[in-house]
Write a protein that holds these residues in place. Structure first.
Motif, PDB file in Angstrom:
ATOM      1  N   THR A  82      -5.327  -4.468  10.232  1.00  0.00           N
ATOM      2  CA  THR A  82      -4.335  -5.528  10.271  1.00  0.00           C
ATOM      3  C   THR A  82      -3.037  -5.032   9.630  1.00  0.00           C
ATOM      4  OG1 THR A  82      -5.378  -6.362   8.287  1.00  0.00           O
ATOM      5  CG2 THR A  82      -5.929  -7.473  10.326  1.00  0.00           C
ATOM      6  N   GLN A 110      -1.178  -5.954   7.476  1.00  0.00           N
ATOM      7  CA  GLN A 110      -1.043  -6.113   6.041  1.00  0.00           C
ATOM      8  C   GLN A 110      -1.366  -4.821   5.274  1.00  0.00           C
ATOM      9  OE1 GLN A 110      -3.531  -9.387   5.117  1.00  0.00           O
ATOM     10  NE2 GLN A 110      -2.858  -9.496   2.995  1.00  0.00           N
ATOM     11  N   PHE A 111      -2.271  -4.018   5.812  1.00  0.00           N
ATOM     12  CA  PHE A 111      -2.787  -2.894   5.037  1.00  0.00           C
ATOM     13  C   PHE A 111      -2.457  -1.528   5.608  1.00  0.00           C
ATOM     14  CE2 PHE A 111      -5.913  -6.407   4.592  1.00  0.00           C
ATOM     15  CZ  PHE A 111      -5.477  -6.807   3.345  1.00  0.00           C
ATOM     16  N   THR A 112      -1.681  -1.459   6.686  1.00  0.00           N
ATOM     17  CA  THR A 112      -1.397  -0.156   7.266  1.00  0.00           C
ATOM     18  C   THR A 112      -0.077  -0.187   8.019  1.00  0.00           C
ATOM     19  OG1 THR A 112      -2.122   1.476   8.874  1.00  0.00           O
ATOM     20  CG2 THR A 112      -2.831  -0.758   9.273  1.00  0.00           C
ATOM     21  N   ASP A 113       0.521   0.983   8.213  1.00  0.00           N
ATOM     22  CA  ASP A 113       1.723   1.083   9.037  1.00  0.00           C
ATOM     23  C   ASP A 113       1.365   1.132  10.516  1.00  0.00           C
ATOM     24  OD1 ASP A 113       3.595   1.032   7.082  1.00  0.00           O
ATOM     25  OD2 ASP A 113       3.562   3.191   6.730  1.00  0.00           O
ATOM     26  N   TYR A 114       0.089   1.375  10.795  1.00  0.00           N
ATOM     27  CA  TYR A 114      -0.340   1.554  12.183  1.00  0.00           C
ATOM     28  C   TYR A 114      -1.413   0.535  12.547  1.00  0.00           C
ATOM     29  CZ  TYR A 114       1.848   6.077  11.246  1.00  0.00           C
ATOM     30  OH  TYR A 114       2.714   7.061  10.882  1.00  0.00           O
ATOM     31  N   TYR A 155       0.850  -1.193   0.000  1.00  0.00           N
ATOM     32  CA  TYR A 155       0.000   0.000   0.000  1.00  0.00           C
ATOM     33  C   TYR A 155       0.885   1.242   0.000  1.00  0.00           C
ATOM     34  CZ  TYR A 155       1.475  -0.712   4.732  1.00  0.00           C
ATOM     35  OH  TYR A 155       2.241  -0.943   5.828  1.00  0.00           O
ATOM     36  N   SER A 156       0.286   2.364  -0.398  1.00  0.00           N
ATOM     37  CA  SER A 156       1.038   3.612  -0.395  1.00  0.00           C
ATOM     38  C   SER A 156       1.005   4.215   1.008  1.00  0.00           C
ATOM     39  CB  SER A 156       0.413   4.574  -1.405  1.00  0.00           C
ATOM     40  OG  SER A 156       0.315   5.859  -0.872  1.00  0.00           O
ATOM     41  N   THR A 157       2.136   4.745   1.466  1.00  0.00           N
ATOM     42  CA  THR A 157       2.184   5.272   2.824  1.00  0.00           C
ATOM     43  C   THR A 157       1.840   6.753   2.874  1.00  0.00           C
ATOM     44  OG1 THR A 157       4.535   5.475   2.464  1.00  0.00           O
ATOM     45  CG2 THR A 157       3.801   3.639   3.817  1.00  0.00           C
TER      46      THR A 157
END
Lengths: 240, 306
Positions: free
Chosen positions: B248, B250-254, B7-9
């Motif tokens: 989760t 998988q989809f986020t930095d946080y 994903y894009s951060t």
């Protein structure tokens, strides 16, 4: 003679322009709450399998696309009234929906539907099953005559199981696998069901040119294997 | 070496936020609370406040016209005023917001279609599709997203104003009747016309009777904004639900669990503070309106002064 050719060329050009003009920007409608299919990333933008797929399809069809989010409940009415041009939201192709809108060819094959529960010995038939409103899963449970509780968002269906409101969640396996990650309290039941067809893009029935453009783009992605790569990368379904 | 996330951060405000997995405690939280998504959440408070600031006076104007119409001596105006208050109050809000807005949007486009594309031959309704020529589209199909959002916002303001205007019309209609009849008769005895007694005697005095009812409507309006999302406008409740949901890794930095309780808790505080502020302001307004009125409140004020 020269003038005739010129004007024919101009006519062909304007006919092409008419399509280009009516779709100078194609608005892509999605839900933004169904990882890994579509979700909002940390920056608040639409992200996920369908974002990447949609952008690639638009590039291949040479269209300029813009992303908008819409609640699942009103996603079809807003398409037919023209607020956006495409639904790309993990929507399975069903006969019921096909009466109202058109679908492109499927971009993922039919994927199994599974159950998530707090323990392995839950029997969905005898318990309360949570599903998202207006999904094929909700329709299936209702058809079986089992006890169904419906929620507006996928997130709430899982919260309902944690809270003991429902015994199991019934949803696409790919979504449940993602939801299971890093969670220790939930388990996936072994039982799987095959319902519905593949997933396609929803397009207004009158929008035949746009449908043809996306169909061609999907075919080209299927042929060069890039679609399968995307499916594997995001783990949304089995490959073609 | 980990592979880059799928994903894009996005852009981060602080330098240290580049790799949130290395952070903890306060620095993690400060990075988490300044993601693009949270900025959208903070902005949505502005959207809601702006909506209230525009909707309240507009609804009041609708209500005033409805009430004035309902007590008009001209029969067609009276019918319009009465029908408006009766019908709109009778239709459930959610039905109004789901269907009326789409119908309103289509009505606008239909009128524009008739004016801009007179030589269009295709049917506008094809099955369930609603098709007007491109020039009649509102907003134009190729306009940027912010124009679409602004248009949706104004449709929302209009719909809220129509719905709450009907309730306000009923409140004002009652308030107009509560003004002592002797006041009107005195005005007439001084030789004022019907119009003059309405504007000089009735309207200035009715507010004190209308305010309790109008303040109730205001309180309900504050909490009705989640209906906005039905119109595609992302309000504070939408963002609280979105941000609070389980994330989760998988989809986020946080990544975090189900934090909706914290987000809804923050909304609760916001709503309570806003309600308190409204109460204080309305209380002051009531004191001013009561001044010199022939009500028990006005009488009490007079005696207090004496």
């Amino acid at each position: 003679m020269k003038r005739l050719i010129l004007s024919t060329a101009a006519l062909a050009f304007t006919a092409g322009m008419a399509f280009a003009e009516s779709h100078s920007v194609v608005r892509m409608g999605t839900e933004g709450a169904y990882p890994p299919w579509n979700f909002l990333n940390d920056a608040g933008e639409v992200d996920g399998f369908e974002r990447e797929l949609g952008d690639e399809l638009c590039a291949r069809a040479e269209l300029t696309c813009e992303w908008v989010t819409n609640e699942w409940d009103s996603i079809i009415p807003n398409l037919v009234s023209g607020n956006y041009d495409v639904i790309i939201a993990g929507m399975s192709i069903t006969d019921e929906r096909d009466e109202v809108i058109d679908f492109t060819q499927e971009y993922t094959p039919a994927d199994p539907t599974a159950y998530l529960a707090l323990s392995m010995d839950v029997d969905p038939a005898g318990g309360v099953v949570a599903a998202q409103t207006g999904t094929i899963q909700a329709g299936y449970i209702a058809q079986q005559g089992w006890t169904l509780v419906e929620f507006a968002t996928p997130e709430e269906t899982i919260a309902a199981v944690r809270a003991g409101e429902a015994d199991a969640v019934f949803a696409d396996k790919s979504f449940l696998v993602g939801a299971l990650e890093g969670q220790s309290d939930l388990v996936m039941l072994e039982q799987e069901v095959q319902i519905g067809g593949g997933v396609g893009m929803g397009i207004r029935e009158s929008d035949t040119e746009l449908k043809a453009a996306f169909d061609a783009a999907i075919t080209s992605m299927k042929e060069d294997g890039s679609l399968n790569e995307l499916i594997t990368k995001w783990a949304v379904a089995s490959t073609f | 070496m980990l592979p880059p996330p799928p994903y894009s951060t996005g852009i981060t405000i602080f330098e240290i936020c580049a790799d949130p997995s290395q952070l903890n405690g306060f620095s993690w939280l400060s990075c988490y609370l300044t993601t693009g998504k949270h900025m959208a959440f903070y902005q949505s408070f502005g959207t809601v406040l702006l909506l209230l600031a525009i909707t309240a006076p507009t609804a009041l104007a609708f209500g005033f016209m409805g009430a004035a119409g309902a007590r008009s001596r001209i029969a067609p105006l009276r019918w319009i005023g009465k029908t408006y208050t009766a019908v709109v109050r009778g239709v459930p809000d959610i039905a109004f917001f789901l269907f009326f807005v789409i119908a309103l949007d289509q009505a606008f486009e239909y009128v524009r279609h008739r004016i801009k594309c007179p030589d269009w031959t295709d049917a506008i309704r094809q099955g369930s599709d609603f098709i007007v020529c491109q020039a009649a589209k509102l907003p134009l199909g190729n306009s940027p997203q912010w124009i679409h959002e602004t248009y949706g916002f104004f449709l929302a303001v209009l719909t809220f104003a129509i719905v709450f205007g009907a309730f306000a019309a009923n409140v004002l209609f009652g308030a107009m009747r509560a003004v002592p009849h002797g006041q009107m008769e005195t005005g007439e005895a001084y030789g004022m016309s019907h119009r003059q007694t309405f504007w000089r005697i009735l309207v200035p005095q009715m507010w004190v009777y209308a305010l309790p009812g109008l303040s109730n409507l205001w309180m309900v309006l504050i909490k009705a904004t989640p209906l906005l999302f039905l119109l595609g406008v992302e309000d504070i409740v939408y963002w609280a639900r979105e941000l609070g949901g389980t994330k989760t890794p998988q989809f986020t930095d946080y990544p975090h669990g189900d934090w909706r309780i914290w987000y809804f808790g923050a909304l609760l505080v916001f709503y309570l503070l806003f309600t308190k502020l409204s109460e204080v302001v309305l209380e002051r307004l009531m004191t001013r309106l009561t001044h010199g009125q022939a009500t028990t409140g006005g009488e009490a004020q007079r005696k207090g002064l004496a």
